[in-house]
Design an enzyme around this catalytic site. Sequence first.
Site, PDB file in Angstrom:
ATOM      1  N   GLU A 129      73.749 115.010   4.054  1.00 52.04           N
ATOM      2  CA  GLU A 129      72.866 114.142   2.952  1.00 52.04           C
ATOM      3  C   GLU A 129      73.663 113.502   1.937  1.00 52.04           C
ATOM      4  O   GLU A 129      75.185 113.891   1.752  1.00 52.04           O
ATOM      5  CB  GLU A 129      72.161 115.269   1.858  1.00 52.04           C
ATOM      6  CG  GLU A 129      71.560 114.705   0.602  1.00 52.04           C
ATOM      7  CD  GLU A 129      71.224 115.731  -0.325  1.00 52.04           C
ATOM      8  OE1 GLU A 129      70.215 115.411  -1.019  1.00 52.04           O
ATOM      9  OE2 GLU A 129      71.758 116.714  -0.474  1.00 52.04           O
ATOM     10  N   LYS A 134      63.541 111.700   1.381  1.00 56.23           N
ATOM     11  CA  LYS A 134      63.420 113.115   0.827  1.00 56.23           C
ATOM     12  C   LYS A 134      61.885 113.275  -0.010  1.00 56.23           C
ATOM     13  O   LYS A 134      61.853 112.698  -0.838  1.00 56.23           O
ATOM     14  CB  LYS A 134      64.602 113.479   0.080  1.00 56.23           C
ATOM     15  CG  LYS A 134      64.553 114.796  -0.126  1.00 56.23           C
ATOM     16  CD  LYS A 134      66.175 115.183  -1.015  1.00 56.23           C
ATOM     17  CE  LYS A 134      66.289 116.463  -1.521  1.00 56.23           C
ATOM     18  NZ  LYS A 134      67.661 116.774  -2.158  1.00 56.23           N
ATOM     19  N   CYS A 183      68.065 118.428   2.410  1.00 54.98           N
ATOM     20  CA  CYS A 183      68.563 119.259   1.531  1.00 54.98           C
ATOM     21  C   CYS A 183      67.322 120.248   1.247  1.00 54.98           C
ATOM     22  O   CYS A 183      67.096 121.200   1.932  1.00 54.98           O
ATOM     23  CB  CYS A 183      69.056 118.633   0.390  1.00 54.98           C
ATOM     24  SG  CYS A 183      70.198 119.782  -0.603  1.00 54.98           S
TER      25      CYS A 183
END
Length: 308
Positions: A46, A123, A168
Amino acid sequence: MREITVAAAQMGPIQRAEGRDVVVCRMLALMDEAKGRGADLIVYPELALTTFFPRWYVEDTAQADAWFERDMPNETVRPLFDRAARHQMAMSFGYAELTPDGHHFNTAILTDGSGKIVGKYRKVHLPGHAELDPRRAFQHLEKRYFEPGNLGFPVWRNLGGIFGLAVCNDRRWPETYRVMGLQGVEMILIGYNTPAVNAEKSEEGPEKRLFHNRLSVQAGAYQNSCWVVAVAKAGVEDGFPLIGGSLIVNPDGEIVAEATTEGDELVVHACDLDATLFGKKTIFDFARHRRIEHYGLIASRTGAIPPP
């Protein structure tokens, strides 16, 4: 057997003062090493091009745009795409995306072996907070700088398999894996930048954070009978430590390869995508065993409501 050799390219810290050109050189070195070790796919973390900037509070969020990429690929990262194409290696990495119409996302992409982008993910599960919080040991301002992703959890056919992406905090949510599992995903690629200490609970340190990292990834892999490749940016960035622990997990939920440092490190494993088939045809044969008539709350309620 459908074997793909995957290189999890863990990266050490990127300091705030370091330029993207320095970072890209490090990424190229890892890619060249991956080629020498027979990799078909390289996976970076990331926000692979910059420091983890959400730890810094900026009053005028427009000033944070310097950390974002307006085009992908752009001139700075073009060498990555060219080298990957020369090596005939697929690639995935995360970055901060600023769209032409002014939206900000924490994004990951996937290329094929020719350097063409075949997948993009933004995300969905943003952690942290949106305003300065002096009670925290450090800030985690993803909700200030990013919008929740608007692309859902798509999957793509690539390298003879079915691939998905996550970023993440997404790895902690079972819905992430299951939505992709319901599309037959065979390998999920996840980049992360995870602080080594919980900003709101100082006794939760690196050991617990690494435990939760493994737990989340192993559960997602096992419960959806897929490979998961989770790749860290690690080490001490501008005085703030991040966990490493990059790992490759097989469809039985077993760790088959794991990083041992907090620096630039390549973790390589040959992954047979056909190893996903047994679980998908037996205990996790969704078509035979799922009972969606009982799952309504998952998609209709956000917060938990205890009974009266």
